[in-house]
Design a protein around this motif. Structure first.
Motif, PDB file in Angstrom:
ATOM      1  N   ALA A 159     109.102  46.018  51.480  1.00  0.00           N
ATOM      2  CA  ALA A 159     109.836  44.751  51.616  1.00  0.00           C
ATOM      3  C   ALA A 159     110.315  44.572  53.050  1.00  0.00           C
ATOM      4  CB  ALA A 159     111.027  44.729  50.658  1.00  0.00           C
ATOM      5  N   PHE A 160     110.761  45.662  53.676  1.00  0.00           N
ATOM      6  CA  PHE A 160     111.173  45.573  55.083  1.00  0.00           C
ATOM      7  C   PHE A 160     110.018  45.086  55.946  1.00  0.00           C
ATOM      8  CE2 PHE A 160     114.831  47.120  53.605  1.00  0.00           C
ATOM      9  CZ  PHE A 160     115.385  48.287  54.099  1.00  0.00           C
ATOM     10  N   LEU A 161     108.798  45.633  55.645  1.00  0.00           N
ATOM     11  CA  LEU A 161     107.637  45.236  56.437  1.00  0.00           C
ATOM     12  C   LEU A 161     107.402  43.736  56.337  1.00  0.00           C
ATOM     13  CD1 LEU A 161     105.064  48.085  55.711  1.00  0.00           C
ATOM     14  CD2 LEU A 161     106.230  47.607  57.857  1.00  0.00           C
ATOM     15  N   LEU A 162     107.555  43.198  55.120  1.00  0.00           N
ATOM     16  CA  LEU A 162     107.326  41.762  54.952  1.00  0.00           C
ATOM     17  C   LEU A 162     108.388  40.954  55.694  1.00  0.00           C
ATOM     18  CD1 LEU A 162     106.261  41.427  51.217  1.00  0.00           C
ATOM     19  CD2 LEU A 162     104.911  40.865  53.231  1.00  0.00           C
ATOM     20  N   ASN A 174      96.735  38.560  55.248  1.00  0.00           N
ATOM     21  CA  ASN A 174      96.915  37.248  54.634  1.00  0.00           C
ATOM     22  C   ASN A 174      98.056  36.489  55.281  1.00  0.00           C
ATOM     23  OD1 ASN A 174      94.850  37.606  52.798  1.00  0.00           O
ATOM     24  ND2 ASN A 174      96.182  38.449  51.211  1.00  0.00           N
ATOM     25  N   ALA A 175      99.136  37.211  55.603  1.00  0.00           N
ATOM     26  CA  ALA A 175     100.328  36.558  56.143  1.00  0.00           C
ATOM     27  C   ALA A 175     100.204  36.220  57.610  1.00  0.00           C
ATOM     28  CB  ALA A 175     101.543  37.463  55.928  1.00  0.00           C
ATOM     29  N   GLY A 176      99.103  36.670  58.238  1.00  0.00           N
ATOM     30  CA  GLY A 176      98.926  36.348  59.636  1.00  0.00           C
ATOM     31  C   GLY A 176      99.590  37.320  60.583  1.00  0.00           C
ATOM     32  N   GLN A 177     100.219  38.401  60.044  1.00  0.00           N
ATOM     33  CA  GLN A 177     100.830  39.374  60.938  1.00  0.00           C
ATOM     34  C   GLN A 177      99.763  40.185  61.670  1.00  0.00           C
ATOM     35  OE1 GLN A 177     103.237  41.331  57.986  1.00  0.00           O
ATOM     36  NE2 GLN A 177     105.087  40.316  58.658  1.00  0.00           N
ATOM     37  N   LEU A 178      98.555  40.284  61.049  1.00  0.00           N
ATOM     38  CA  LEU A 178      97.429  40.945  61.709  1.00  0.00           C
ATOM     39  C   LEU A 178      96.356  39.902  61.966  1.00  0.00           C
ATOM     40  CD1 LEU A 178      97.100  43.978  59.280  1.00  0.00           C
ATOM     41  CD2 LEU A 178      98.040  44.086  61.579  1.00  0.00           C
ATOM     42  N   GLN A 179      95.649  40.036  63.110  1.00  0.00           N
ATOM     43  CA  GLN A 179      94.543  39.106  63.353  1.00  0.00           C
ATOM     44  C   GLN A 179      93.256  39.615  62.746  1.00  0.00           C
ATOM     45  OE1 GLN A 179      96.374  39.596  66.826  1.00  0.00           O
ATOM     46  NE2 GLN A 179      97.747  38.303  65.617  1.00  0.00           N
ATOM     47  N   GLY A 180      93.238  40.895  62.375  1.00  0.00           N
ATOM     48  CA  GLY A 180      92.047  41.448  61.749  1.00  0.00           C
ATOM     49  C   GLY A 180      92.396  42.753  61.089  1.00  0.00           C
ATOM     50  N   ALA A 181      91.465  43.251  60.243  1.00  0.00           N
ATOM     51  CA  ALA A 181      91.689  44.532  59.584  1.00  0.00           C
ATOM     52  C   ALA A 181      90.362  45.069  59.090  1.00  0.00           C
ATOM     53  CB  ALA A 181      92.657  44.374  58.418  1.00  0.00           C
ATOM     54  N   ALA A 219      77.913  50.151  52.786  1.00  0.00           N
ATOM     55  CA  ALA A 219      79.118  49.955  51.964  1.00  0.00           C
ATOM     56  C   ALA A 219      79.310  48.462  51.840  1.00  0.00           C
ATOM     57  CB  ALA A 219      80.320  50.613  52.630  1.00  0.00           C
ATOM     58  N   PRO A 220      78.795  47.863  50.754  1.00  0.00           N
ATOM     59  CA  PRO A 220      78.773  46.405  50.681  1.00  0.00           C
ATOM     60  C   PRO A 220      80.167  45.817  50.760  1.00  0.00           C
ATOM     61  CG  PRO A 220      77.628  47.391  48.820  1.00  0.00           C
ATOM     62  CD  PRO A 220      78.311  48.494  49.551  1.00  0.00           C
ATOM     63  N   ASP A 221      80.271  44.726  51.450  1.00  0.00           N
ATOM     64  CA  ASP A 221      81.516  43.971  51.548  1.00  0.00           C
ATOM     65  C   ASP A 221      82.592  44.657  52.365  1.00  0.00           C
ATOM     66  OD1 ASP A 221      82.335  41.809  48.732  1.00  0.00           O
ATOM     67  OD2 ASP A 221      80.772  41.739  50.286  1.00  0.00           O
ATOM     68  N   SER A 222      82.341  45.850  52.889  1.00  0.00           N
ATOM     69  CA  SER A 222      83.397  46.457  53.709  1.00  0.00           C
ATOM     70  C   SER A 222      83.070  46.241  55.170  1.00  0.00           C
ATOM     71  CB  SER A 222      83.554  47.933  53.397  1.00  0.00           C
ATOM     72  OG  SER A 222      82.317  48.557  53.392  1.00  0.00           O
ATOM     73  N   GLY A 223      84.072  46.409  56.007  1.00  0.00           N
ATOM     74  CA  GLY A 223      83.867  46.230  57.436  1.00  0.00           C
ATOM     75  C   GLY A 223      85.081  45.608  58.076  1.00  0.00           C
ATOM     76  N   LEU A 224      84.838  44.972  59.227  1.00  0.00           N
ATOM     77  CA  LEU A 224      85.927  44.345  59.967  1.00  0.00           C
ATOM     78  C   LEU A 224      86.082  42.902  59.487  1.00  0.00           C
ATOM     79  CD1 LEU A 224      87.972  44.317  62.330  1.00  0.00           C
ATOM     80  CD2 LEU A 224      86.102  43.506  63.777  1.00  0.00           C
ATOM     81  N   TYR A 225      87.269  42.586  58.996  1.00  0.00           N
ATOM     82  CA  TYR A 225      87.574  41.227  58.574  1.00  0.00           C
ATOM     83  C   TYR A 225      88.490  40.602  59.602  1.00  0.00           C
ATOM     84  CZ  TYR A 225      85.405  41.665  54.020  1.00  0.00           C
ATOM     85  OH  TYR A 225      84.489  41.814  53.021  1.00  0.00           O
ATOM     86  N   MET A 226      88.155  39.391  60.035  1.00  0.00           N
ATOM     87  CA  MET A 226      88.973  38.707  61.036  1.00  0.00           C
ATOM     88  C   MET A 226      89.575  37.454  60.421  1.00  0.00           C
ATOM     89  SD  MET A 226      88.894  40.518  63.733  1.00  0.00           S
ATOM     90  CE  MET A 226      89.627  39.412  64.903  1.00  0.00           C
ATOM     91  N   SER A 227      90.761  37.092  60.943  1.00  0.00           N
ATOM     92  CA  SER A 227      91.393  35.858  60.490  1.00  0.00           C
ATOM     93  C   SER A 227      90.495  34.666  60.799  1.00  0.00           C
ATOM     94  CB  SER A 227      92.741  35.713  61.204  1.00  0.00           C
ATOM     95  OG  SER A 227      93.103  34.360  61.270  1.00  0.00           O
ATOM     96  N   ASP A 228      90.511  33.652  59.892  1.00  0.00           N
ATOM     97  CA  ASP A 228      89.629  32.487  60.026  1.00  0.00           C
ATOM     98  C   ASP A 228      89.796  31.759  61.348  1.00  0.00           C
ATOM     99  OD1 ASP A 228      89.164  31.143  56.645  1.00  0.00           O
ATOM    100  OD2 ASP A 228      88.313  32.834  57.743  1.00  0.00           O
ATOM    101  N   LYS A 229      90.899  32.034  62.057  1.00  0.00           N
ATOM    102  CA  LYS A 229      91.102  31.379  63.356  1.00  0.00           C
ATOM    103  C   LYS A 229      89.980  31.717  64.331  1.00  0.00           C
ATOM    104  CE  LYS A 229      95.393  32.767  63.892  1.00  0.00           C
ATOM    105  NZ  LYS A 229      96.800  32.935  64.099  1.00  0.00           N
ATOM    106  N   TYR A 230      89.328  32.856  64.089  1.00  0.00           N
ATOM    107  CA  TYR A 230      88.414  33.355  65.106  1.00  0.00           C
ATOM    108  C   TYR A 230      86.956  33.086  64.764  1.00  0.00           C
ATOM    109  CZ  TYR A 230      92.685  35.445  66.684  1.00  0.00           C
ATOM    110  OH  TYR A 230      93.976  35.619  67.118  1.00  0.00           O
TER     111      TYR A 230
END
Lengths: 370, 262, 289
Positions: C144-147, A223-230, A151-162
């Motif tokens: 919106a709440f989540l954000l 993107n917002a940094g609430q998750l470190q990976g997805a 599945a091209p381009d799919s997988g575990l994406y990590m924040s650039d911090k890591y």
């Protein structure tokens, strides 16, 4: 007055009886006759030697069922991985086989229930733990085809911090918050995460997995940094802000398969002709329109973008999918190992063997032109 | 020697209803002396309740004024007994009767003592911790009376307090009211429909006309105190009753007519 | 009755109508006690009967036990889920979120509702805005709440609070405004100031209507928290129900559904009991009158 009521009742009973006869007559006429299969009427848990599921364009040739039959196909989402069935429908490949297709859109658990109740003939799904549990619960489910060797381009994406793709050390996963698809490690779409955890010797209980049913919301959180990976796949990977995350682990290796079509023995035993016709159309579509770098084919891209509800640019942002209907033998042990790492996921002990779940006979019969 | 506690001059009240002005009350000129029991008798809709509400401060006149001369600013100015009781369903009998004292911030223990006295005087002893929903109409009105008296106000206002009760209960409560009032002899303004009730209870009767309400007559009741039911049997009682009825009859029979007599 | 009487008249016979004591008159206490016993049996017996029917349907194959397990299976799965702690922690999470969200919603709702009821300025400014916000589907605003609040418990607690808040604030405002003028007049005549009016009259008079709203929103709170847990987050009974469906474990899923229902019943009953104590005239009477 009493006598006439009785007569009325008798009349009603006669009419009901006639109606029942009529209905059963129609039902009998509608059920297809059993067609004798040529080669692989028994279950095939692996691809036989020398058999190839891919071929030249416009093969396998059109066979045409003697009588038009209808198949109900359950679809949980609209991703590029599911392109073959939509393209086959749009290009009339099913119609050529005298096959009518009804699409049902629902979630995977609902579709598996419908499959178990024979209200749906085929379901496109990932080989989730639910499939294994349903099999063990008595649903005669069969994995009848794969989808792609990667599945091209799919997988575990990590924040650039890591780190970056080449320098990522999976042991940093300990204690992090990772966004996952609903079901978490009970779904093979998360295999990338599982592979990374295994490499880094981190147990799933040592990370925080947050499920998101809205993948766009998950990408926003990444993107917002609430998750470190997805764990993300196209087209949602296009939503990752450039420079915020990198691909740390691919979706799955080519030694296993994670998704495909599921049916029950009702199809593989009682309605084989319709099933073979279905996969003839699918394989012909892949061989003709979806092989090699089909992203260059403007007509195909246009059709796909319309059917999947996206734009040709978004589709073109990821590499083309290497469609492959095989289910390699390493698949079942690898998937069950993943499910076993999270307690209460598999409802049984021991392992399900390919001979109990996998049945490639439909796709092989279709490829061999039988 | 009686001093005037309340004087109303050219008092009027009108209000607007559906684009025309309704002239409810007035002009009236009234003077009430301290300690007088004044009954106001008149047909429905003649502004009697409005007059009481103005005295109580619940409404203002649209013309004219009322002046009240206070002798005892430490006591509340007035208290009111309403036709539909007005006691609070969420308070016990004791709490209801004690309410004016709570407002005046009397210490709880003292307030309870005073309240209990008045509960006994009003004849509802034994029901202190009952809620009004469990009481009969007559009991509730006794509680309302006890509450009105407990604060020891300078003016007592009563707006048809016995109208919702049956005839026999009325007679009993009229006696009770007289008994309780005799003990303190406060000024009372008592509105009623019933001529014989007014004659039984009051020192003075103001006969009012139909809308717009004006004072038709100011009759001094000749009977001596303490009053008993025996006064009903006297000849004067019947004569006065007939006299007042004749005055009112015109107003009752052509109610809604615009020319009211002065 | 009439035809018989007429027939009797025709035949010339005399018909006697008798009024005699019925069971309720002969021994009223025993009759009342028996009636109460029958009522209790019916109240408890109906759910038991339904469960029995469910078990029979499962055992005789009327329902497909692969997808709709028998009550015995659901019970076993539920006990196992409590045993390994998954159901316990899920229930605790749901209850905690519910209590916090509901508590905040009720307190804020009553406070603002009182203000709106007492002040015509506040009411004119806010009433229609609140009504408009009340009809907005909060679930649509949840992303919106989540954000704003991040992921985790906070956005879910906020959703519960907001859903409860709008109902309570409008109900409280209406209750305060509808306090009968007669009660206000009574207090005003005796010289009550605004604070005394609020404490002695307005608040107690409005309490029954406010209490009704609080009781109704208890059920709404459960619906909202379990609902949002099913589509977002990773804690609570809603998540357990959803996740067990994902993995094809219908027995534990239905056990979770039943636990959620039980929590709903118990929570509403507790709220009702607390409200009865807070509304003096409805307090459970300890002494028979």
């Amino acid at each position: 007055m009493l006598i006439s009521t009785r007569a009325r009742l008798i009349r009603l009973a006669l009419m009901a009886g006639l109606a029942a006869l009529g209905v059963s007559g129609i039902a009998a006429a509608k059920s297809p006759t059993k067609t004798k299969t040529k080669y692989y009427s028994r279950q095939l848990s692996a691809l036989p030697k020398g058999v190839s599921l891919s071929g030249k364009p416009y093969t396998p040739a059109v066979k045409r069922l003697k009588q038009t039959q209808t198949l109900t196909v359950g679809i949980p989402s609209k991703l590029e991985l599911e392109a073959p069935v939509f393209l086959a429908y749009d290009e009339g490949e099913f119609a050529k086989e005298h096959l009518r297709i009804n699409f049902v859109y629902d979630t995977v658990p609902d579709l598996l229930t419908l499959l178990g109740e024979n209200k749906v003939d085929l379901v496109y799904a990932g080989a989730q733990a639910a499939v294994f549990n349903a099999l063990k619960a008595g649903v005669p489910i069969r994995w009848v085809s794969g989808v792609a060797s990667a599945a091209p381009d799919s997988g575990l994406y990590m924040s650039d911090k890591y780190g970056t793709s080449s320098t990522f050390n999976p042991s940093v996963l300990k204690g992090l918050t990772i966004g996952v698809n609903p079901g978490g490690l009970a779904a093979p779409s998360e295999y990338g995460l599982y592979a990374a955890l295994k490499k880094g010797h981190v147990s799933p209980s040592q990370i925080t997995m947050v499920p998101f049913s809205n993948i766009s919301a998950m990408v926003s959180a990444l993107n917002a940094g609430q998750l470190q990976g997805a764990t993300v796949g196209p087209p949602y990977t296009a939503g990752i802000t450039p420079g915020t995350a990198f691909q740390a682990e691919p979706g799955y290796p080519s030694t296993i398969q994670i998704a495909g079509y599921f049916a029950t023995t009702n199809l593989t035993k009682n309605h084989r002709a319709a099933g073979i016709a279905f996969f003839q159309a699918i394989e012909r579509t892949i061989n003709t329109y979806l092989h090699g770098n089909y992203h260059k084919d403007q007509i195909v891209m246009h059709l796909l973008s319309q059917e999947l509800g996206t734009t040709t640019q978004q589709l073109g942002a990821a590499p083309p999918v290497p469609f492959n209907l095989n289910i390699p033998p390493a698949t079942l042990p690898a998937l069950q190992q993943m499910y076993a790492t999270v307690p209460n996921t598999l409802s049984y002990s021991g392992l399900v063997k390919p001979s109990q779940l996998v049945d490639l006979s439909l796709v092989v019969d279709a490829a061999e032109g039988q | 020697m009686s001093d005037t506690i309340l004087s109303a001059t050219a008092l009027e009240r009108s209000f607007v209803a559906k684009q025309h002005v309704v002239h409810a009350l007035g002009p009236v000129d009234i003077e009430v002396s301290r300690g007088e029991f004044v009954a106001i008798v008149g047909p429905s809709g003649c502004g009697k309740s409005t007059l009481l509400r103005i005295v109580a401060g619940l409404a203002n006149p649209t013309a004219g004024q009322i002046q009240i001369r206070r002798a005892d600013p430490l006591n509340p100015l007035c208290s009111m007994v309403f036709q539909d009781y007005g006691i609070f369903p969420w308070k016990t009998v004791l709490a209801n009767v004690r309410f004016p004292l709570d407002i005046a911030r009397v210490p709880r223990r003292r307030a309870n003592e005073i309240a209990r006295e008045w509960i006994e005087r009003a004849g509802v002893q034994g029901f202190e911790s009952a809620y009004p929903a469990t009481l009969s109409g007559g009991m509730r009105q006794r509680v309302a009376i006890a509450r009105a008296f407990v604060a020891d106000p300078e003016i007592l206002l009563m707006d048809e307090p016995f109208a919702a009760l049956d005839a026999q209960l009325r007679l009993v409560l009229q006696q009770e009211l007289l008994r309780v009032w005799e003990q303190s002899r406060r000024t009372v303004l008592f509105v009623t429909h019933s001529i014989d009730e007014a004659l039984l209870l009051a020192d003075r009767i103001l006969v009012t006309s139909a809308r717009p309400g004006r004072v038709l007559a100011d009759i001094r009741v000749p009977f001596s105190r303490p009053r008993t039911r025996a006064v009903r049997a006297t000849v004067e009682f019947g004569q006065l009753e007939e006299q007042i009825w004749q005055m009112l009859k015109g107003g009752v029979e052509d109610r809604g007519s615009d020319d009211a007599e002065a | 009755m009439t035809p018989r009487r007429e027939r009797a008249r025709d035949s010339g016979a005399v018909v006697t109508v008798t009024r005699a004591p019925a069971a309720v008159d002969v021994d009223p206490t025993r009759y009342a006690r028996r009636r109460r016993a029958v009522g209790t049996v019916l109240a408890w017996g109906t759910p038991v009967l339904l469960i029995l029917l469910w078990q029979i349907a499962a055992s005789s194959g009327w329902i497909d036990v692969r997808f709709f397990p028998a009550p015995a299976t659901v019970w076993k799965a539920g006990v196992a889920a409590f045993g390994n702690g998954t159901m316990t922690s899920a229930a605790e999470a749901t209850i905690a979120k519910l209590l916090i969200g509901y508590g905040i919603g009720v307190i804020a709702g009553v406070a603002l509702g009182l203000l709106l009821g007492l002040s015509w300025i506040a009411r004119s400014s806010l009433e229609y805005t609140l009504i408009a916000l009340y009809t907005l589907p909060k679930l649509a605003l949840f992303p919106a709440f989540l954000l704003i609040f991040g992921i985790g418990w906070t956005p879910q607690v906020v959703l519960v609070g907001v859903s409860v808040f709008f109902i309570i604030v409008l109900a409280t405002m209406t209750a305060v405004v509808s306090v009968e003028a007669g009660y206000r007049d009574a207090a005003t005549v005796f010289g009550a100031n605004r604070a005394q009016l609020l404490r002695h009259v307005i608040l107690p008079a409005a309490m029954p209507a406010i209490g009704t709203a609080i009781r109704l929103t208890a059920g709404i709170g459960i619906l909202v928290i379990v609902g949002i847990e099913m589509v977002s987050g990773s804690s609570g009974l809603g998540y357990l129900i959803f996740e067990r469906a994902q993995v094809f474990d219908p027995a534990t899923m239905y056990a979770g559904v039943i636990v959620a229902g039980l929590i709903g019943v118990i929570f509403t009953a507790l709220v009702t009991l607390l409200l009865r104590c807070a509304i003096p005239q409805q307090r459970p009477r300890l002494r028979r009158r």
